[in-house]
Every structure is written in structure tokens, then in C-alpha cells.
Enzyme design. Structure first.
Site, PDB file in Angstrom:
ATOM      1  N   GLN A 251       0.934  -1.357  -0.108  1.00  0.00           N
ATOM      2  CA  GLN A 251      -0.060   0.232   0.163  1.00  0.00           C
ATOM      3  C   GLN A 251       0.652   1.781   0.602  1.00  0.00           C
ATOM      4  O   GLN A 251       0.060   2.516  -0.697  1.00  0.00           O
ATOM      5  CB  GLN A 251      -1.314  -0.206   0.936  1.00  0.00           C
ATOM      6  N   HIS A 254       1.966   3.371  -2.901  1.00  0.00           N
ATOM      7  CA  HIS A 254       0.395   5.101  -4.021  1.00  0.00           C
ATOM      8  C   HIS A 254       1.163   5.573  -3.892  1.00  0.00           C
ATOM      9  O   HIS A 254       1.041   6.884  -4.998  1.00  0.00           O
ATOM     10  CB  HIS A 254      -0.765   4.906  -2.695  1.00  0.00           C
ATOM     11  N   GLU A 319      -7.905   4.397   6.861  1.00  0.00           N
ATOM     12  CA  GLU A 319      -8.252   3.666   6.037  1.00  0.00           C
ATOM     13  C   GLU A 319      -8.537   2.219   5.902  1.00  0.00           C
ATOM     14  O   GLU A 319      -9.400   1.850   5.310  1.00  0.00           O
ATOM     15  CB  GLU A 319      -7.325   3.961   4.768  1.00  0.00           C
ATOM     16  N   HIS A 320      -7.906   2.284   5.957  1.00  0.00           N
ATOM     17  CA  HIS A 320      -6.854   0.167   6.030  1.00  0.00           C
ATOM     18  C   HIS A 320      -6.766  -1.338   6.984  1.00  0.00           C
ATOM     19  O   HIS A 320      -5.581  -0.131   7.277  1.00  0.00           O
ATOM     20  CB  HIS A 320      -6.213  -0.364   4.283  1.00  0.00           C
ATOM     21  N   ASP A 353      -8.557  -3.816  -3.476  1.00  0.00           N
ATOM     22  CA  ASP A 353      -8.319  -2.926  -4.033  1.00  0.00           C
ATOM     23  C   ASP A 353      -9.294  -2.776  -5.101  1.00  0.00           C
ATOM     24  O   ASP A 353      -9.722  -2.119  -5.954  1.00  0.00           O
ATOM     25  CB  ASP A 353      -7.121  -2.372  -4.070  1.00  0.00           C
ATOM     26  N   HIS A 413     -47.270  28.827  12.324  1.00  0.00           N
ATOM     27  CA  HIS A 413     -47.008  27.326  12.480  1.00  0.00           C
ATOM     28  C   HIS A 413     -48.116  27.035  13.600  1.00  0.00           C
ATOM     29  O   HIS A 413     -48.915  25.815  13.227  1.00  0.00           O
ATOM     30  CB  HIS A 413     -46.237  27.203  13.062  1.00  0.00           C
TER      31      HIS A 413
END
Length: 445
Positions: A251, A254, A319-320, A353, A413
Site C-alpha cells: 500500500q 501508492h 483507511e485499511h 482494492d 406555524h
């Protein structure tokens, strides 16, 4: 008490860089709003070397891209899309419209209504990330979105065949070869050639993420996405150093700002993982990105026990989260802050992914504390409605409503309620502007 064997060096984070990104995006979006297609074409030519007469692909151009892929390529894309579509349908089926009589004669309900148009950004400048087409287009289509638009930048000076094929097979209605700020700006703001959408989804670089942030409110978005994050939670029973190192670097590739963190109860495993990372960085083709990410953002944490690992993991809110321990389900049952969990050594983040069926557009930057990732529900608006079926029900609710409006001082109202009490309940209540809050007698519910 947890110990850090390695901490990320965050000294390279410069606020001035964020300011420059924000200002660049502001200027670009203002230009698109003012000049439309002309601004979009200029930006695409400047940043991507791509300024065709039309960014919209024709049927012939789509077929040309499909023809460039082998039968196995197409079969592989179709397999991945089948998994994504199947899980998206399961998610959609879990969301039910409801209608219930909550009081005699009072019917309340909600409907899950898809947005009318979604714009899906598919990143592809550095790598042709065709998986993002599956995750956004298919999910939107399963949700029932009538018009799904996609934008992906050119790859090496032309449409990326694999991305185009994925967009076609996923069911995109309009496919534009267009990237960056100019793509999300055109989809959100609209131009003479691109009708605006109601929602923007999909990951992208810092400029794309900032453009989505600035456009939020004018359109909906899936989430604010930053650099990819991965957290590996491991012990000596569920993992070894080579496996942990592989999943961290897998990862980290990236980009050079992608955090990769090992959280473990074993110092021996921690130190072996660090050695394996150094070894793998000598042979990994993407070591330039992954190595820098590990050097600047990589961390190794040794905790006392699983409970402490849960506490630390929830603080990180990654995230992961890859869990390779003796009891992965302990973390499923106890963790609360994560984008997606990958439980056991047999699975991994790459499966999520690319192919297994869950969505890979996930929260970063600790956003997992308050949101999940992209799914069918992001494209749906849960819209409520009410029906009052009898005169008695309207009068009953009206009497309570009138008194509550009086407590708040909302005369208009209150009169909305009073006129119905007079018409449907036969009670001669005065005009709301002259009635005291206690003018009506409570009616038993």
C-alpha cells in the site's frame, strides 16, 4: 504501555503546500465557472498534453479501446465487476423503504431515492486505476442513478484502454477522457458540452481532493480522500515478518506520503518486519515511492495486548486495517474506527482494492471516526413523507402541534395546526396570534 520502534518523520509536511493547492484549485474552479469548455481545454492541454475537439468518447473510440485488450483482460475485468455488482446488490437489498401507521390514521414512511446524476472520477495519471471505475460506476448503477458520468485522464497521451473498457463494461452513460481539477470542476459546475451532476465520487490526487472539498455543497461528494493509509495488526501466531512487510509496502507504493503502520504485540515480529521491509525495498519495482513513504510515514508500534492494540487502532482510524492475529474476529467485534477490515492472512488490502467486491473508496485522515466508505447508500437520499388519513387524526395531532408552536412563539406555524383543528375536529379555537399556549385542552393520545 505501547512502545514505538519507529515513528514517521512528519517534518516534510508544509502548510504552505496545502495553501498553494487550495489557491490553485480556487483559481481553476473560478476559471471553469467563468469560461467553461475553453478553460477546461486549456487546463487539460497544459497539465495532460491533451486537448481534443471533444473529450467525450464516441462509440467507435470506446470499441477501439476494448479491441486493444485481450480476451483474458476482459474476462478478468468482468470477474471483478461481477463481485462488486453482487455485493452492491446485497447492500441495496438491505435498504428498505418503510411505511407504518404510527397513530390511528397517521402514516409515516421513507423512500430511498437515487440522485439523478453522478460524476465518477477515475484516477489514472500515474497508474491506470481501472478498479475505481468498478467501485463508482457499478455502485451508482445498482443504486439506480439514471445518469452516470465518468472522467479519467489520458494515460501516456491517449485514452487508457483498460480504464475505458472498465467504464464501458460497468455501464457508464458518458465517458470523458479528462483529468484533474478540470474534470471534477466540469462535472460539478457544468459547461456547454458537459451537463452538471448532482454528486461527485472517486479518489484522486491532492488537487482533485481539494476541488471536491471546495465544490461540496454545490454538489454532494462521497468523502474527503487523502493519501492511502494502511495499518497492519499482527502477532506471531497469525503472521510473519515477510507477510507483514509485503502488506505494508503493497500500500505504501501508492505514493511517497502514504502512511504504513505495523501494530503488534511481538517485538520479535516487529524487528523482523523492519528487516524484511529493507530487503524487499531492494527488489520492489515501486521502491522509489514505497521506500520514501516508509521512511517518512512508516511506524512500528509494540503494544502490551490485543486490547491495547484495539485502543491504538481506533485512535489511528486507518483507511485499511489488515488483521493477522490468532483471533482476527476479536478486532471485528471490538474496533469501531476503520475504513475496511481485512481479516486473516488469507485476505489482504489488494483484494479489496481490485477484485473481491467491497468498495475501495474509503475514508482517510481519521474520517473513519464518523463515516464509512463509498457504497450504494451514498447515492441514495432517504426521503421521508407523511399522510394523515382521518379527520380525527389531524385534529389530534393539530391540538398538540398548536400548543407546542405557542411555546416557541411561532404564530404562523400554530395557525397551520389550528385551521385543521377547526375544520376536522370541530373545535372553535381562536386565531393563533390571539390564542394563549394553553388555549387547547390536551387530548389523550
Amino acid at each position: 504501555m505501547a512502545r514505538w520502534l519507529k515513528r514517521g518523520d512528519k517534518t516534510n509536511e508544509k502548510p504552505t503546500v496545502l495553501t498553494q493547492v487550495r489557491e490553485t484549485v480556487e483559481r481553476a474552479l473560478a476559471d471553469i465557472a467563468a469560461r467553461g469548455d475553453d478553460a477546461v481545454r486549456e487546463m487539460s492541454g497544459k497539465f495532460d498534453g491533451w486537448a481534443p475537439e471533444s473529450f467525450l468518447l464516441s462509440d467507435r473510440e470506446k470499441q477501439d479501446c476494448l479491441d486493444q485488450l485481450s480476451a483474458q483482460d476482459l474476462k478478468d475485468i468482468e470477474f471483478a465487476q461481477t463481485q462488486v455488482r453482487n455485493f452492491a446488490r446485497i447492500q441495496r437489498d438491505s435498504m428498505k423503504d418503510v411505511e407504518v401507521e404510527t397513530l390511528p390514521g397517521v402514516v409515516l414512511g421513507h423512500r430511498n431515492v437515487p440522485v439523478n446524476a453522478a460524476g465518477c472520477y477515475v484516477p489514472g495519471g500515474k497508474y491506470p486505476l481501472l478498479a475505481s471505475a468498478h467501485m463508482s460506476v457499478i455502485t451508482a448503477k445498482v443504486a439506480g442513478v439514471p445518469r452516470v458520468v465518468t472522467c479519467a485522464p489520458p494515460f501516456q497521451g491517449k485514452p487508457a484502454p483498460a480504464i475505458v473498457a472498465a467504464q464501458v463494461l460497468a455501464g457508464a452513460d458518458e465517458i470523458y477522457v479528462l483529468g484533474g481539477i478540470q474534470a471534477v470542476g466540469a462535472m460539478a459546475l457544468g459547461t456547454a458540452s458537459i451537463a452538471p451532476v448532482d454528486m461527485l465520487v472517486g479518489p484522486g490526487n491532492a488537487f482533485v481532493a481539494e476541488a471536491k472539498r471546495q465544490l461540496y455543497g454545490k454538489v454532494g461528494i462521497d468523502l474527503f480522500a487523502g493519501p492511502t493509509e494502511t495499518l497492519v495488526i499482527a502477532d506471531e501466531i497469525g503472521c510473519d515478518g515477510e507477510l507483514a512487510a509485503t502488506d505494508l509496502l503493497g500500500q505504501a507504493e501508492h505514493g511517497p506520503d502514504s502512511p504504513a503502520i505495523l501494530l503488534t504485540t511481538s517485538e520479535a515480529l516487529a524487528r523482523d518486519t523492519m528487516r524484511q521491509i529493507e530487503r524487499l525495498l531492494t527488489i520492489l519495482p515501486t521502491a522509489a515511492h514505497a521506500g520514501r513513504a516508509w521512511a517518512d510515514y512508516g511506524e512500528v508500534i509494540v503494544a502490551q495486548d490485543d486490547a491495547e492494540m484495539v485502543r491504538i487502532a481506533d485512535e489511528i482510524a486507518s483507511e485499511h486495517v489488515q488483521v493477522m492475529t490468532a483471533d482476527p474476529d476479536y478486532f471485528l467485534n471490538n474496533m469501531t474506527n476503520y475504513g475496511a477490515l481485512f481479516l486473516g492472512a488469507r485476505t489482504n488490502v489488494s483484494y479489496g482494492d481490485k477484485v473481491i467486491g467491497t468498495n475501495h473508496t474509503l475514508p482517510t485522515g481519521k474520517a473513519a471516526r464518523y463515516t464509512g466508505g463509498l457504497w450504494v447508500g451514498k447515492f441514495l437520499k432517504t426521503c421521508t413523507y407523511q399522510k394523515v388519513m382521518t379527520d380525527a387524526a389531524s385534529a389530534l395531532v393539530g391540538e398538540y402541534c398548536s400548543r407546542l408552536c405557542g411555546l416557541e412563539g411561532f404564530a404562523g406555524h400554530g395557525e397551520q395546526a389550528n385551521i385543521r383543528v377547526r375544520r376536522y375536529g370541530g373545535v372553535d379555537v381562536p386565531y393563533a396570534g390571539t390564542a394563549a399556549p394553553s388555549a387547547l385542552t390536551a387530548v389523550d393520545a
